[in-house]
Design an enzyme around this catalytic site. Structure first.
Site, PDB file in Angstrom:
ATOM      1  N   ASP A 186       0.855  -1.171   0.000  1.00 28.34           N
ATOM      2  CA  ASP A 186       0.000   0.000   0.000  1.00 28.34           C
ATOM      3  C   ASP A 186       0.897   1.228   0.000  1.00 28.34           C
ATOM      4  OD1 ASP A 186      -2.247   1.616   0.077  1.00 28.34           O
ATOM      5  OD2 ASP A 186      -3.218   0.459   1.652  1.00 28.34           O
ATOM      6  N   MET A 187       0.341   2.365  -0.380  1.00 33.55           N
ATOM      7  CA  MET A 187       1.159   3.558  -0.564  1.00 33.55           C
ATOM      8  C   MET A 187       1.809   3.985   0.750  1.00 33.55           C
ATOM      9  SD  MET A 187       0.149   7.164  -2.372  1.00 33.55           S
ATOM     10  CE  MET A 187      -0.344   6.318  -3.858  1.00 33.55           C
TER      11      MET A 187
END
Length: 616
Positions: A186-187
């Site tokens: 995930d970012m």
């Protein structure tokens, strides 16, 4: 000749900011209400075409995590509280989308069911709970949907960052489930280079803090092997080869021009409408519905003239910027003509009140289970006091508690987020042109006290054992009664569950079991019924408690008025098994099992319930 990552968020539509329009399909929790895997595959195919038309070849979705509480901020982005339904719907979505050669990235892996402290919270989960509940939906998406990617979540799993956890990233995902694609973070979820790479993390999103020059240095220093680097590269390349993009450098716009005309095409709008119709759930009706088109009606409430697209954050369908939305008011007006719609509920023959929940957003959790506007509760009570027929339409991605919006209404429709054609879909159901057939994909609580403890500020989240858990498993084990049960939904016709047969009569632990139920449409209207198969292990092995029952099959079946049909399911050994931590594998033990074919999780007809004994 190797292109970059042209991916985007949005399970309902390509989320591409201000770069034009796209079809805003119903939200995932609405999709699951259809219990129609073929329909969802077809819808995902349409969504993927629009991704390609916008130069994207990877969808950061679907979300197949399981909300442990309806207040979870991103519960609206996933399909269901139940791992079997969630995984089956997710796999169907992936099959449809990936048939265009686009890749799906299933997320958020794993045990990431809280938003407020998602980057620091530690999910404490036992091996059985991980494999039987919170990992099972992912397993189905990879084994049956063959998703090309997965997205590692922000949280820690048993004290280890999800992006650095070899047990989940390698042991389960790549070895046990045979995932041949890549694991994307995930970012900003990465915390290291060598520990993440060696655990099985393949791609860093979005920056190159850990997998840029730092990875090259780690390989040179032999803290990450060349073989592991080759594996990371091959997994990323596999998705690009699958998408037929090798040799095409730069923007992918125009690579598949045949899809450009698909953007908000009539065929896609028709699919949006069909999914919206099938997803709508009628949960209360005292014969007020369907409405008579000759009567005057008022459409009021907080969301009467809004087309609610979905939650905020990276999964928001509002990014689709749809230009021809149909609000509830617009849909009703188009159905009966403007002369039959009044702005004053006091002057109407019947009143439709559109209510809902807010606060569903990435990064935080809902603080309450109530609907967003207390004035809507007051309005419904006032309409009741005036003696007017009142129909409440609930919109939102997750459940609300029992309040006047429900108790004081004559009829209640749960519409979730039914897509940009939602007003047309609602009008079709309200006036009886479409027989409602959706079933609830999640349980609804009476109030917060009827749920397991939920602390949005928790830093440690203990995931319960498989037999207690959340959702209908929690209600079964604690003896509590939900406000609205998992799998529940009404129709304008009625169905009787007549009998059940099971073959072979004396199955063994390695046998497939064929379950056939005989069902009749006993009403005067044609309609669809969502038939559900539940299984209960009533002689569970000591030390390995099982849920009271578990969903292990479902089928949407169309019936003409008065028609009788046999509905058949195949129960495979894996669907009867539990994870034996002593043996380190899934096991079906010999003993007694109850097989139940039912219209919902809390309505189990005796005629379609049978106890069988499975032999060694």
């Amino acid at each position: 000749g190797i292109p970059g990552y042209f991916m985007s968020n949005g399970t309902q539509a390509p989320c591409v900011g201000s770069s034009g329009t796209a079809t805003g399909m119903p939200g995932p929790s609405a999709m699951a209400n259809t219990f129609d895997t073929a329909l969802i595959s077809g819808m995902a195919y349409c969504i993927a075409q629009e991704y390609w038309a916008k130069g994207k070849y990877m969808i950061e979705g679907p979300v197949v995590g399981l909300p442990i509480d309806p207040r979870c901020g991103r519960a609206a982005e996933t399909f269901s509280e139940d791992p079997f339904l969630c995984g089956k719907m997710g796999a169907a979505y992936v099959r449809g989308a990936q048939s265009t050669l686009l890749g799906c990235i299933a997320k958020h892996y794993v045990c990431n069911e809280i938003e407020t402290n998602r980057t620091t919270s530690n999910s404490v989960v036992g091996e059985r709970t991980l494999r039987e509940i919170f990992g099972y939906s992912f397993e189905l998406v990879f084994r049956e949907g063959h998703a090309l990617g997965t997205m590692s979540s922000y949280n820690l799993v048993n004290g280890v960052h999800a992006t650095e956890c070899p047990h989940t990233l390698t042991d389960l995902l790549k070895y046990d489930w045979g995932h041949r694609g890549y694991a994307l973070s995930d970012m900003g979820a990465m915390h290291s280079t060598a520990p993440a790479a060696n655990a099985g993390q393949d791609v860093e999103l979005k920056n190159n803090t850990y997998f840029g020059t730092a990875l090259a240095a780690a390989v040179a220093a032999k803290s990450v092997s060349q073989a592991r680097l080759d594996d990371m590269a091959s997994r990323m390349l596999r998705a690009k080869v699958y998408a037929r993009l090798i040799g095409k450098i730069g923007s992918t716009t125009g690579i598949t021009p045949q899809y450009t005309s698909s953007l908000m095409s009539q065929a896609h709008l028709d699919t949006c409408l069909k999914v919206g119709r099938e997803s709508i759930v009628l949960v209360k009706n005292d014969n007020t519905l369907p409405l008579d088109k000759t009567k005057t009606v008022a459409v009021v409430g907080t969301y009467a003239n809004q087309t609610r697209p979905g939650i905020g954050g990276s999964g928001s369908a509002s990014c689709a910027l749809a230009s021809n939305d149909v609000s509830p008011l617009a849909g009703i007006t188009a159905k009966v003509t403007a002369s039959k719609v009044t702005s004053s509920w006091q002057n109407a023959d019947a009143v439709i009140v559109v209510v809902g929940v807010d606060g569903e957003v990435e990064g935080s959790d809902r603080s309450t289970l109530g609907i967003s506007s207390a004035s809507d509760n007051t309005l419904v009570s006032s309409i009741k006091a005036a003696g007017k027929p009142c129909i409440t339409v609930f919109t939102g991605g997750t459940a609300a508690s029992q309040e006047a919006w429900y108790t004081d209404a004559n009829a209640v429709i749960v519409a979730w987020y039914p897509g940009q054609r939602q007003g047309a879909a609602l009008a079709d159901v309200i006036y009886g042109d479409v027989n409602p057939s959706g079933k609830l994909s999640s349980s609804w609580p009476v109030n917060a006290a009827s749920l397991p403890a939920f602390n949005v500020n928790a830093t440690t989240i203990n995931y319960e054992s498989p037999d207690t858990g959340h959702g209908y498993r929690w209600y079964d084990r604690t003896g509590k009664t939900p406000f609205l049960a998992f799998g529940y939904g009404l129709s304008y016709t009625t169905f009787s569950y007549n009998s059940i047969s099971i073959s072979p009569a004396n199955p063994h632990v390695y046998d497939d079991i064929i379950v056939t139920a005989n069902i009749t449409n006993t009403g005067s209207k044609s309609g669809d019924e969502v038939v559900q198969l539940y299984v209960s292990d009533i002689s569970a092995v000591a030390g390995f408690p099982r849920p009271i029952k578990e969903l292990r099959g479902f089928a949407r079946v169309s019936f003409n008025a008065g028609e009788k049909k046999d509905v058949t399911f195949t129960l495979r050994p894996r669907e009867l098994a539990y994870y034996n931590t002593t043996l380190g594998k899934f096991t079906v033990h010999p003993g007694q099992y109850k097989i139940m074919v039912a219209p919902s999780s809390n309505n189990l007809p005796a005629a379609t319930t049978q106890t069988i004994t499975i032999a060694q």
